[in-house]
Design an enzyme around this catalytic site. Structure first.
Site, PDB file in Angstrom:
ATOM      1  N   LYS A  11      41.473  52.138  37.391  1.00 58.69           N
ATOM      2  CA  LYS A  11      42.844  51.330  37.575  1.00 58.69           C
ATOM      3  C   LYS A  11      43.725  51.764  36.560  1.00 58.69           C
ATOM      4  CE  LYS A  11      41.332  47.388  40.408  1.00 58.69           C
ATOM      5  NZ  LYS A  11      41.013  46.035  40.462  1.00 58.69           N
ATOM      6  N   ILE A  35      41.502  45.922  35.014  1.00 62.45           N
ATOM      7  CA  ILE A  35      40.477  44.936  35.357  1.00 62.45           C
ATOM      8  C   ILE A  35      40.104  44.964  36.530  1.00 62.45           C
ATOM      9  CG2 ILE A  35      40.008  42.379  34.906  1.00 62.45           C
ATOM     10  CD1 ILE A  35      42.493  42.087  32.870  1.00 62.45           C
ATOM     11  N   ASP A  36      38.934  44.624  36.900  1.00 63.64           N
ATOM     12  CA  ASP A  36      38.064  44.399  38.118  1.00 63.64           C
ATOM     13  C   ASP A  36      37.045  43.395  38.135  1.00 63.64           C
ATOM     14  OD1 ASP A  36      38.387  45.861  41.098  1.00 63.64           O
ATOM     15  OD2 ASP A  36      36.372  45.396  40.644  1.00 63.64           O
ATOM     16  N   THR A  37      36.737  42.472  39.040  1.00 60.48           N
ATOM     17  CA  THR A  37      35.796  41.650  39.030  1.00 60.48           C
ATOM     18  C   THR A  37      35.020  41.684  40.208  1.00 60.48           C
ATOM     19  OG1 THR A  37      37.298  39.823  38.018  1.00 60.48           O
ATOM     20  CG2 THR A  37      35.474  39.143  39.087  1.00 60.48           C
ATOM     21  N   GLY A  53      34.758  43.875  34.704  1.00 60.15           N
ATOM     22  CA  GLY A  53      34.993  44.878  34.000  1.00 60.15           C
ATOM     23  C   GLY A  53      36.420  45.078  33.451  1.00 60.15           C
TER      24      GLY A  53
END
Length: 196
Positions: A63, A79-81, A117
Site C-alpha cells: 500500500k 497499514i493493513d490488519t 502490519g
C-alpha cells in the site's frame, strides 16, 4: 515523543496515509500529526505460503509503495490488519449477513488474533513491522448473534467486529494494544516514525 514528531510535518509537507479508512483517519487526527489521506493503488492479495504476520507486512508495504511515485518526497504510511481465528483461519470482511453469521458462530467462546502490519517509506528508507493483539469472546446464543447482526457493525469490518462499537459488549477480554485492534497500531507507528 509525539510533540517532537508533529514538528516534522506541516500543511505544506504532510504525512501521506495510504488509506481512506474512517477509523485510521480518526486516530491519526487524534494524534495531531498533519496528514493527507490518499487511497492506495495496491491490489490486495494473500500469499498462502506466508504466515499471517508476513502477509500483513507485505500488504502494508504494498500500500505504501504504491504511492511512492506519486508522492516522491513524502513520508508514506501503509497499514493493513488481519483477523485470525483460533483455528488459524484468516477472517476477512463478510460479504453478506450469512457469512457474518457464520463468523460469529465461529467466534463464540473463542480467542482470535488481530495482527496489524505497518510500513513507512521516506526517500530511500523503508521500515516495516507488525503488532499483535488478541480478543476473547463470550459464548453467543443464536439470539445474541442476531442482535449483533442487527447492529450492522459487521459491514466492511475484518472479522466482522467493531471493537469501538456496540458489538464490543460481547467481548470477554483483550490482550495487547487497543488501537491495534481498531486497526491502527499506534505504539508501533510512533516507534517506526521516530526511527525513520
Amino acid at each position: 515523543m509525539l510533540s517532537e514528531l508533529t514538528h516534522h510535518f506541516s500543511k505544506n509537507s504532510p504525512l501521506i496515509l495510504a488509506s481512506k479508512s474512517p477509523q485510521r483517519i480518526r486516530i491519526l487526527k487524534m494524534l495531531g500529526i498533519p496528514f493527507v489521506s490518499v487511497e492506495h493503488e495496491f491490489e490486495e492479495f494473500l500469499d498462502h505460503e506466508l504466515s499471517p504476520e508476513k502477509n500483513v507486512e507485505m500488504l502494508a508495504e504494498g500500500k505504501a509503495q504504491s504511492l511512492v511515485k506519486k508522492y516522491p518526497n513524502s513520508c508514506i504510511v501503509g497499514i493493513d490488519t488481519l483477523v485470525v481465528s483460533e483455528s488459524g483461519k484468516i477472517l476477512g470482511k463478510p460479504q453478506h449477513k450469512e457469512e457474518a453469521r457464520e463468523m460469529f458462530r465461529e467466534k463464540s467462546g473463542k480467542k482470535e488474533l488481530i495482527i496489524s502490519g505497518i510500513s513507512i517509506i521516506k526517500d530511500n528508507q523503508k521500515i516495516t513491522a507488525h503488532e499483535v493483539s488478541s480478543v476473547e469472546f463470550m459464548e453467543f446464543s443464536e439470539a445474541d448473534i442476531e442482535k449483533i447482526l442487527e447492529l450492522n457493525e459487521w459491514k466492511n469490518k475484518s472479522g466482522g467486529i467493531m471493537i469501538e462499537g456496540k458489538s464490543s459488549m460481547y467481548i470477554e477480554s483483550i490482550e495487547g494494544n487497543f488501537w491495534n485492534i481498531v486497526g491502527f497500531p499506534v505504539p508501533t507507528f510512533l516507534e517506526l516514525l521516530k526511527s525513520i
